[in-house]
Design a protein around this motif. Structure first.
Motif, short mmCIF file in Angstrom:
data_model
loop_
_atom_site.label_atom_id
_atom_site.label_comp_id
_atom_site.label_asym_id
_atom_site.label_seq_id
_atom_site.Cartn_x
_atom_site.Cartn_y
_atom_site.Cartn_z
N ILE A 16 32.15 46.84 36.94
CA ILE A 16 31.73 46.14 35.72
C ILE A 16 32.10 44.67 35.84
O ILE A 16 31.34 43.78 35.50
CB ILE A 16 32.42 46.76 34.48
N GLU A 17 33.32 44.43 36.32
CA GLU A 17 33.76 43.04 36.51
C GLU A 17 34.74 42.97 37.67
O GLU A 17 35.76 43.66 37.68
CB GLU A 17 34.42 42.54 35.22
N TRP A 18 34.43 42.12 38.65
CA TRP A 18 35.32 41.96 39.80
C TRP A 18 36.60 41.26 39.41
O TRP A 18 36.58 40.37 38.54
CB TRP A 18 34.64 41.13 40.89
N ALA A 19 37.68 41.59 40.07
CA ALA A 19 38.91 40.81 39.95
C ALA A 19 38.59 39.42 40.49
O ALA A 19 37.72 39.27 41.36
CB ALA A 19 40.01 41.46 40.79
N PRO A 20 39.27 38.35 39.99
CA PRO A 20 38.94 36.98 40.40
C PRO A 20 38.92 36.78 41.92
O PRO A 20 38.00 36.15 42.45
CB PRO A 20 40.05 36.15 39.76
N GLU A 21 39.88 37.32 42.64
CA GLU A 21 39.92 37.14 44.11
C GLU A 21 38.72 37.80 44.78
O GLU A 21 38.17 37.26 45.74
CB GLU A 21 41.19 37.75 44.70
N ALA A 22 38.34 38.96 44.30
CA ALA A 22 37.19 39.66 44.86
C ALA A 22 35.92 38.85 44.58
O ALA A 22 35.08 38.66 45.47
CB ALA A 22 37.07 41.06 44.26
N ALA A 23 35.80 38.35 43.36
CA ALA A 23 34.62 37.56 42.98
C ALA A 23 34.47 36.36 43.91
O ALA A 23 33.37 36.04 44.38
CB ALA A 23 34.73 37.11 41.53
N GLU A 24 35.58 35.71 44.21
CA GLU A 24 35.59 34.54 45.09
C GLU A 24 35.13 34.92 46.52
O GLU A 24 34.23 34.28 47.08
CB GLU A 24 37.04 33.99 45.13
N THR A 25 35.71 35.98 47.04
CA THR A 25 35.37 36.43 48.39
C THR A 25 33.91 36.87 48.51
O THR A 25 33.28 36.69 49.55
CB THR A 25 36.28 37.61 48.79
N LEU A 26 33.40 37.45 47.44
CA LEU A 26 32.05 38.04 47.51
C LEU A 26 30.94 37.09 47.07
O LEU A 26 29.76 37.43 47.16
CB LEU A 26 32.01 39.31 46.65
N LYS A 27 31.34 35.90 46.63
CA LYS A 27 30.34 34.93 46.13
C LYS A 27 29.17 34.77 47.10
O LYS A 27 29.38 34.48 48.28
CB LYS A 27 31.04 33.58 45.91
#
Ligand code: A2H
Length: 253
Positions: A16-27
């Protein structure tokens, strides 16, 4: 490793919502219009009503794999190889990885847990998750798994140390299965065997064996569509229901 193949139920926990670090890596690495799922392998599909979080090994590396046009899975490379040859991915034998990600980066990701009384749960760390078994992702059912109960207790106690929010590890634990001993068998056994941490490996092994036997042979489901039915009977029914709903699939190794 046993001689017979282990038949797991692989459950689809939608991000539903990535953790901030995951969001950064997966951008920029995952198409916008797809769903991504964490995919734990379980032997106890009938307990899925009791999920309170999902564990990954913080030091393990996971891949994000294309399962079909619209669905991507977070699993180990090893599990992706197995799945590619079990007709699980849209193209038999084809493995398409769009990103690598560390377990630690996934911690805090908000996911949807099918059937659970807690429809939204968090990804949390568990050091004992093996890279060599299942998908490297383990859904947590503290009511019925001593390992899971010991771990969520530890996480709630030392939230700061683990870099998580205490509330993520403190979701209410509902009774799912009634046995002659208890309707919260894992917490009961952890207390009875005086297990004080996930590192109490020997007692946890004993608790796990006791819980598995009693749960499987003497348990009766307390909740859900198969309430009142014996675990032995209800287990394949819950599994089929999840599979029919597109929320799970068969996975073996
Ligand atoms: B079971 P077996 Cl309620 N590393 O699911 C460590 N453990 C893993 C894993 C991995 N890579 N992959 C799966 N598992 C866990 C539910 C459950 C499980 C309950 C009670 C007992 C139980 C909720 N967690 O397992 O070595 C998963 O946890 C007790 C054995 O292949 C999976 O089922 O037999 C089980 O271990 C598979 O273990």
């Amino acid at each position: 490793e046993g001689v017979l193949p282990q038949e797991y139920t692989a459950l689809k926990l939608k991000v539903i919502e990535w953790a901030p670090e995951a969001a950064e890596t997966l951008k920029g690495k995952i198409p916008e219009d797809v769903s991504v799922f964490l995919v734990p392998a379980t032997l106890r599909p009938e307990t899925m009503y009791g999920q309170t979080c999902c564990f990954v090994g913080p030091s393990l590396t996971y891949g994000i794999f294309k399962a079909s046009e619209k669905e991507y899975f977070v699993i180990t490379d090893r599990a992706a190889k197995n799945m590619a040859y079990q007709g699980i991915f849209a193209q038999e034998g084809v493995i398409e990885k769009v990103a690598d990600i560390q377990g630690s980066e996934l911690i805090g990701t908000l996911i949807n847990a099918p059937l659970s009384f807690h429809p939204q749960v968090r990804v949390l760390p568990m050091d004992s998750v093996l890279a060599t078994k299942g998908t490297g992702v383990v859904t947590s059912v503290p009511s019925d798994s001593p390992d899971d109960f010991a771990m969520v207790t530890e996480l709630a106690k030392k939230a700061e140390f683990y870099g998580i929010q205490k509330e993520w590890a403190e979701l209410e634990i509902f009774p799912i299965i009634q046995t002659p001993t208890s309707d919260l068998l894992a917490p009961y056994l952890v207390k009875k065997l005086k297990i004080s941490s996930p590192k109490d490996a020997k007692q946890l092994q004993e608790a796990k064996e006791l819980a598995y036997k009693e749960g499987f042979y003497q348990g009766v489901l307390k909740v859900g569509d198969f309430k009142g039915e014996k675990v032995e009977v209800a287990k394949p029914k819950v599994r089929e229901q999840l599979i029919k709903a597109g929320q799970a699939f068969a996975y073996s190794e």
